[in-house]
Design a protein around this motif. Structure first.
Motif, PDB file in Angstrom:
ATOM      1  N   GLY A  60      51.588  57.116  39.833  1.00  0.00           N
ATOM      2  CA  GLY A  60      50.294  56.481  40.045  1.00  0.00           C
ATOM      3  C   GLY A  60      50.154  55.941  41.462  1.00  0.00           C
ATOM      4  O   GLY A  60      49.101  56.086  42.096  1.00  0.00           O
ATOM      5  N   LEU A  61      51.228  55.350  41.974  1.00  0.00           N
ATOM      6  CA  LEU A  61      51.191  54.823  43.340  1.00  0.00           C
ATOM      7  C   LEU A  61      51.086  55.939  44.372  1.00  0.00           C
ATOM      8  O   LEU A  61      50.384  55.803  45.378  1.00  0.00           O
ATOM      9  CB  LEU A  61      52.422  53.948  43.591  1.00  0.00           C
ATOM     10  N   ARG A  62      51.759  57.045  44.123  1.00  0.00           N
ATOM     11  CA  ARG A  62      51.635  58.191  45.034  1.00  0.00           C
ATOM     12  C   ARG A  62      50.217  58.745  45.021  1.00  0.00           C
ATOM     13  O   ARG A  62      49.667  59.136  46.038  1.00  0.00           O
ATOM     14  CB  ARG A  62      52.637  59.294  44.661  1.00  0.00           C
ATOM     15  N   PHE A  63      49.616  58.777  43.837  1.00  0.00           N
ATOM     16  CA  PHE A  63      48.237  59.234  43.708  1.00  0.00           C
ATOM     17  C   PHE A  63      47.314  58.327  44.533  1.00  0.00           C
ATOM     18  O   PHE A  63      46.465  58.808  45.282  1.00  0.00           O
ATOM     19  CB  PHE A  63      47.813  59.230  42.233  1.00  0.00           C
ATOM     20  N   VAL A  64      47.487  57.023  44.404  1.00  0.00           N
ATOM     21  CA  VAL A  64      46.659  56.070  45.152  1.00  0.00           C
ATOM     22  C   VAL A  64      46.870  56.263  46.648  1.00  0.00           C
ATOM     23  O   VAL A  64      45.906  56.301  47.422  1.00  0.00           O
ATOM     24  CB  VAL A  64      46.970  54.618  44.715  1.00  0.00           C
ATOM     25  N   ALA A  65      48.119  56.409  47.067  1.00  0.00           N
ATOM     26  CA  ALA A  65      48.400  56.597  48.496  1.00  0.00           C
ATOM     27  C   ALA A  65      47.738  57.864  49.020  1.00  0.00           C
ATOM     28  O   ALA A  65      47.145  57.866  50.102  1.00  0.00           O
ATOM     29  CB  ALA A  65      49.913  56.647  48.733  1.00  0.00           C
ATOM     30  N   LEU A  66      47.816  58.925  48.250  1.00  0.00           N
ATOM     31  CA  LEU A  66      47.260  60.205  48.669  1.00  0.00           C
ATOM     32  C   LEU A  66      45.734  60.163  48.774  1.00  0.00           C
ATOM     33  O   LEU A  66      45.153  60.680  49.721  1.00  0.00           O
ATOM     34  CB  LEU A  66      47.693  61.296  47.683  1.00  0.00           C
ATOM     35  N   HIS A  67      45.093  59.538  47.802  1.00  0.00           N
ATOM     36  CA  HIS A  67      43.631  59.599  47.723  1.00  0.00           C
ATOM     37  C   HIS A  67      42.905  58.391  48.307  1.00  0.00           C
ATOM     38  O   HIS A  67      41.740  58.503  48.691  1.00  0.00           O
ATOM     39  CB  HIS A  67      43.187  59.820  46.279  1.00  0.00           C
ATOM     40  N   LEU A  72      46.523  50.627  50.664  1.00  0.00           N
ATOM     41  CA  LEU A  72      46.150  50.213  49.318  1.00  0.00           C
ATOM     42  C   LEU A  72      47.320  50.397  48.356  1.00  0.00           C
ATOM     43  O   LEU A  72      47.572  49.535  47.504  1.00  0.00           O
ATOM     44  CB  LEU A  72      44.929  50.987  48.823  1.00  0.00           C
ATOM     45  N   ALA A  73      48.049  51.481  48.491  1.00  0.00           N
ATOM     46  CA  ALA A  73      49.198  51.724  47.614  1.00  0.00           C
ATOM     47  C   ALA A  73      50.269  50.648  47.796  1.00  0.00           C
ATOM     48  O   ALA A  73      50.860  50.179  46.816  1.00  0.00           O
ATOM     49  CB  ALA A  73      49.784  53.108  47.868  1.00  0.00           C
ATOM     50  N   VAL A  74      50.495  50.226  49.034  1.00  0.00           N
ATOM     51  CA  VAL A  74      51.477  49.164  49.304  1.00  0.00           C
ATOM     52  C   VAL A  74      51.018  47.862  48.649  1.00  0.00           C
ATOM     53  O   VAL A  74      51.800  47.166  47.992  1.00  0.00           O
ATOM     54  CB  VAL A  74      51.676  48.984  50.830  1.00  0.00           C
ATOM     55  N   ASP A  75      49.740  47.544  48.817  1.00  0.00           N
ATOM     56  CA  ASP A  75      49.200  46.324  48.207  1.00  0.00           C
ATOM     57  C   ASP A  75      49.267  46.395  46.683  1.00  0.00           C
ATOM     58  O   ASP A  75      49.598  45.406  46.020  1.00  0.00           O
ATOM     59  CB  ASP A  75      47.757  46.085  48.644  1.00  0.00           C
ATOM     60  N   LEU A  76      48.964  47.546  46.127  1.00  0.00           N
ATOM     61  CA  LEU A  76      49.014  47.718  44.674  1.00  0.00           C
ATOM     62  C   LEU A  76      50.438  47.582  44.167  1.00  0.00           C
ATOM     63  O   LEU A  76      50.682  46.926  43.151  1.00  0.00           O
ATOM     64  CB  LEU A  76      48.427  49.076  44.279  1.00  0.00           C
TER      65      LEU A  76
END
Length: 85
Positions: A60-67, A72-76
């Protein structure tokens, strides 16, 4: 339609465009949401195939980072970690 980027023949493209133009706003929204779900599902599936050993959270975090971007992925990731007991 004649931009050379589609494998759909011109007449079929014209019919598709006409159907889309005549669709109600509700139908257009349903089509857009369906396409978005499909693209997201394909993206998640591709990540899962490439990262076979990744946890669901990591995928899920990789998905957020990619898109949506690495920031945002780091913050999440930090937010999720802060919620763990």
């Amino acid at each position: 339609m004649g931009d050379g980027l589609s494998d759909t023949d011109l007449e079929t493209g014209r019919v598709q465009l006409d159907l889309l133009r005549r669709a109600t706003p509700a139908r257009r929204i349903r089509l857009a949401l369906s396409l978005s779900r499909t693209v997201m599902s394909l993206s998640r599936g591709g990540l899962a195939r490439r990262l076979k050993d990744a946890s669901s959270e990591d995928l899920g975090l990789r998905f957020v980072a990619l898109h949506y971007g690495a920031d945002l992925a780091v913050d999440l990731r930090a937010d999720l970690a802060s919620r763990r007991p």
